[in-house]
Design a protein around this motif. Sequence first.
Motif, PDB file in Angstrom:
ATOM      1  N   VAL A  20     -81.674  20.121 -20.368  1.00 12.67           N
ATOM      2  CA  VAL A  20     -80.895  20.326 -21.586  1.00 12.67           C
ATOM      3  C   VAL A  20     -79.739  21.251 -21.238  1.00 12.67           C
ATOM      4  CG1 VAL A  20     -80.957  21.316 -23.914  1.00 12.67           C
ATOM      5  CG2 VAL A  20     -82.903  20.024 -23.046  1.00 12.67           C
ATOM      6  N   HIS A  21     -78.606  21.043 -21.884  1.00 11.64           N
ATOM      7  CA  HIS A  21     -77.469  21.930 -21.640  1.00 11.64           C
ATOM      8  C   HIS A  21     -77.826  23.362 -21.995  1.00 11.64           C
ATOM      9  CE1 HIS A  21     -75.074  18.109 -22.023  1.00 11.64           C
ATOM     10  NE2 HIS A  21     -74.743  18.578 -20.835  1.00 11.64           N
ATOM     11  N   ASN A  22     -77.323  24.294 -21.191  1.00 11.84           N
ATOM     12  CA  ASN A  22     -77.665  25.695 -21.395  1.00 11.84           C
ATOM     13  C   ASN A  22     -76.591  26.427 -22.205  1.00 11.84           C
ATOM     14  OD1 ASN A  22     -75.564  26.108 -19.594  1.00 11.84           O
ATOM     15  ND2 ASN A  22     -76.880  26.617 -17.872  1.00 11.84           N
ATOM     16  N   HIS A  23     -76.759  27.741 -22.316  1.00 13.46           N
ATOM     17  CA  HIS A  23     -75.860  28.566 -23.112  1.00 13.46           C
ATOM     18  C   HIS A  23     -74.420  28.512 -22.573  1.00 13.46           C
ATOM     19  CE1 HIS A  23     -74.805  31.745 -25.884  1.00 13.46           C
ATOM     20  NE2 HIS A  23     -74.235  32.389 -24.889  1.00 13.46           N
ATOM     21  N   ARG A  24     -74.271  28.478 -21.268  1.00  6.29           N
ATOM     22  CA  ARG A  24     -72.935  28.400 -20.670  1.00  6.29           C
ATOM     23  C   ARG A  24     -72.205  27.143 -21.144  1.00  6.29           C
ATOM     24  NH1 ARG A  24     -72.365  28.643 -14.344  1.00  6.29           N
ATOM     25  NH2 ARG A  24     -72.737  30.809 -14.819  1.00  6.29           N
ATOM     26  N   TYR A  25     -72.899  26.014 -21.134  1.00  3.62           N
ATOM     27  CA  TYR A  25     -72.300  24.765 -21.600  1.00  3.62           C
ATOM     28  C   TYR A  25     -71.918  24.881 -23.076  1.00  3.62           C
ATOM     29  CZ  TYR A  25     -71.773  19.860 -22.804  1.00  3.62           C
ATOM     30  OH  TYR A  25     -71.277  18.669 -23.254  1.00  3.62           O
TER      31      TYR A  25
ATOM     32  N   GLN B 247     -57.618  24.414 -33.367  1.00  7.76           N
ATOM     33  CA  GLN B 247     -56.389  25.194 -33.562  1.00  7.76           C
ATOM     34  C   GLN B 247     -55.158  24.351 -33.248  1.00  7.76           C
ATOM     35  OE1 GLN B 247     -57.118  28.623 -31.044  1.00  7.76           O
ATOM     36  NE2 GLN B 247     -57.353  29.904 -32.867  1.00  7.76           N
ATOM     37  N   ARG B 248     -55.221  23.596 -32.169  1.00  2.09           N
ATOM     38  CA  ARG B 248     -54.069  22.795 -31.753  1.00  2.09           C
ATOM     39  C   ARG B 248     -53.690  21.767 -32.816  1.00  2.09           C
ATOM     40  NH1 ARG B 248     -55.509  21.408 -26.631  1.00  2.09           N
ATOM     41  NH2 ARG B 248     -56.841  19.746 -27.389  1.00  2.09           N
ATOM     42  N   TYR B 249     -54.697  21.120 -33.401  1.00  6.49           N
ATOM     43  CA  TYR B 249     -54.425  20.094 -34.399  1.00  6.49           C
ATOM     44  C   TYR B 249     -54.527  20.617 -35.831  1.00  6.49           C
ATOM     45  CZ  TYR B 249     -54.716  16.960 -30.440  1.00  6.49           C
ATOM     46  OH  TYR B 249     -54.503  16.346 -29.242  1.00  6.49           O
ATOM     47  N   ASP B 250     -54.681  21.932 -35.962  1.00  6.99           N
ATOM     48  CA  ASP B 250     -54.751  22.589 -37.262  1.00  6.99           C
ATOM     49  C   ASP B 250     -55.812  21.933 -38.147  1.00  6.99           C
ATOM     50  OD1 ASP B 250     -54.046  24.569 -39.031  1.00  6.99           O
ATOM     51  OD2 ASP B 250     -52.551  23.320 -40.039  1.00  6.99           O
ATOM     52  N   GLU B 251     -56.995  21.782 -37.589  1.00  8.04           N
ATOM     53  CA  GLU B 251     -58.119  21.197 -38.310  1.00  8.04           C
ATOM     54  C   GLU B 251     -59.238  22.225 -38.421  1.00  8.04           C
ATOM     55  OE1 GLU B 251     -59.288  17.723 -36.212  1.00  8.04           O
ATOM     56  OE2 GLU B 251     -57.575  16.546 -36.900  1.00  8.04           O
ATOM     57  N   SER B 252     -60.115  22.018 -39.379  1.00  5.71           N
ATOM     58  CA  SER B 252     -61.256  22.916 -39.515  1.00  5.71           C
ATOM     59  C   SER B 252     -62.310  22.569 -38.460  1.00  5.71           C
ATOM     60  CB  SER B 252     -61.847  22.817 -40.914  1.00  5.71           C
ATOM     61  OG  SER B 252     -62.272  21.499 -41.147  1.00  5.71           O
ATOM     62  N   LEU B 253     -63.182  23.517 -38.222  1.00  8.32           N
ATOM     63  CA  LEU B 253     -64.227  23.343 -37.217  1.00  8.32           C
ATOM     64  C   LEU B 253     -65.567  23.652 -37.873  1.00  8.32           C
ATOM     65  CD1 LEU B 253     -65.021  22.987 -34.190  1.00  8.32           C
ATOM     66  CD2 LEU B 253     -64.789  25.458 -33.988  1.00  8.32           C
ATOM     67  N   SER B 254     -66.507  22.759 -37.710  1.00 11.00           N
ATOM     68  CA  SER B 254     -67.860  23.024 -38.202  1.00 11.00           C
ATOM     69  C   SER B 254     -68.820  22.970 -37.028  1.00 11.00           C
ATOM     70  CB  SER B 254     -68.255  22.017 -39.277  1.00 11.00           C
ATOM     71  OG  SER B 254     -68.251  20.715 -38.738  1.00 11.00           O
ATOM     72  N   LEU B 255     -69.933  23.647 -37.179  1.00 16.28           N
ATOM     73  CA  LEU B 255     -70.899  23.754 -36.091  1.00 16.28           C
ATOM     74  C   LEU B 255     -72.287  23.430 -36.623  1.00 16.28           C
ATOM     75  CD1 LEU B 255     -71.549  24.667 -33.179  1.00 16.28           C
ATOM     76  CD2 LEU B 255     -71.825  26.968 -34.097  1.00 16.28           C
ATOM     77  N   ARG B 256     -72.967  22.561 -35.927  1.00 14.58           N
ATOM     78  CA  ARG B 256     -74.333  22.201 -36.289  1.00 14.58           C
ATOM     79  C   ARG B 256     -75.220  22.480 -35.090  1.00 14.58           C
ATOM     80  NH1 ARG B 256     -76.170  16.086 -36.969  1.00 14.58           N
ATOM     81  NH2 ARG B 256     -78.314  16.454 -36.365  1.00 14.58           N
ATOM     82  N   THR B 257     -76.258  23.229 -35.286  1.00 14.45           N
ATOM     83  CA  THR B 257     -77.182  23.525 -34.187  1.00 14.45           C
ATOM     84  C   THR B 257     -78.579  23.072 -34.571  1.00 14.45           C
ATOM     85  OG1 THR B 257     -77.668  25.735 -35.000  1.00 14.45           O
ATOM     86  CG2 THR B 257     -75.860  25.528 -33.427  1.00 14.45           C
ATOM     87  N   ARG B 258     -79.373  22.834 -33.549  1.00 15.58           N
ATOM     88  CA  ARG B 258     -80.768  22.469 -33.746  1.00 15.58           C
ATOM     89  C   ARG B 258     -81.634  23.407 -32.933  1.00 15.58           C
ATOM     90  NH1 ARG B 258     -80.748  16.097 -32.767  1.00 15.58           N
ATOM     91  NH2 ARG B 258     -78.518  16.142 -32.655  1.00 15.58           N
TER      92      ARG B 258
ATOM     93  N   GLU C 160     -63.709  24.905 -26.143  1.00 20.73           N
ATOM     94  CA  GLU C 160     -62.851  23.717 -26.126  1.00 20.73           C
ATOM     95  C   GLU C 160     -62.610  23.181 -27.535  1.00 20.73           C
ATOM     96  OE1 GLU C 160     -64.621  20.768 -23.633  1.00 20.73           O
ATOM     97  OE2 GLU C 160     -64.621  22.077 -21.876  1.00 20.73           O
ATOM     98  N   GLU C 161     -63.675  23.087 -28.304  1.00 22.43           N
ATOM     99  CA  GLU C 161     -63.542  22.551 -29.655  1.00 22.43           C
ATOM    100  C   GLU C 161     -62.748  23.488 -30.551  1.00 22.43           C
ATOM    101  OE1 GLU C 161     -64.206  19.541 -30.589  1.00 22.43           O
ATOM    102  OE2 GLU C 161     -65.050  19.068 -28.634  1.00 22.43           O
ATOM    103  N   PHE C 162     -62.922  24.790 -30.363  1.00 20.03           N
ATOM    104  CA  PHE C 162     -62.154  25.754 -31.144  1.00 20.03           C
ATOM    105  C   PHE C 162     -60.660  25.620 -30.834  1.00 20.03           C
ATOM    106  CE2 PHE C 162     -60.390  30.030 -31.839  1.00 20.03           C
ATOM    107  CZ  PHE C 162     -60.679  30.162 -33.189  1.00 20.03           C
ATOM    108  N   ARG C 163     -60.329  25.504 -29.558  1.00 17.85           N
ATOM    109  CA  ARG C 163     -58.919  25.319 -29.167  1.00 17.85           C
ATOM    110  C   ARG C 163     -58.357  24.016 -29.720  1.00 17.85           C
ATOM    111  NH1 ARG C 163     -59.851  27.262 -23.031  1.00 17.85           N
ATOM    112  NH2 ARG C 163     -59.810  29.487 -23.433  1.00 17.85           N
ATOM    113  N   ARG C 164     -59.164  22.965 -29.677  1.00 20.00           N
ATOM    114  CA  ARG C 164     -58.721  21.679 -30.208  1.00 20.00           C
ATOM    115  C   ARG C 164     -58.457  21.780 -31.718  1.00 20.00           C
ATOM    116  NH1 ARG C 164     -62.718  18.183 -28.560  1.00 20.00           N
ATOM    117  NH2 ARG C 164     -61.597  17.860 -26.630  1.00 20.00           N
TER     118      ARG C 164
END
Length: 118
Positions: free
Chosen positions: A58-63, A76-87, A70-74
Amino acid sequence: MRLAALRRGAEVILTPWDDEELRLRLFRSLETHSRLRSLHSQVEELRRLAVTDGLTQVHNHRYFQERLREEFRRSQRYDESLSLRTRSPAPWPWRRPWASLMFLKWSRSTRMRERLSS
């Protein structure tokens, strides 16, 4: 001048050329290419190992941190909101002897569902 160019990495082939010299240069180039391909595959394997857990794959904390950045920068670049879903399998009895096996099964089923949903 020819030797100076060769020392700098140039491949100078003059006409008429010497067949043996041409064969040796080709062989050297193929060896270099083979070494570079081997190094590339080793680097890719090290990158994969750096971002996955050895037991569960499984991907670790570093990943997670890299992807989040990356998603945060994306966003910001496209001026879109960001949501996060964790399990999480919490609450989880981490210190039980069978916990690793259960987590491994949980992570595999989660990965399979993610593949099917994408």
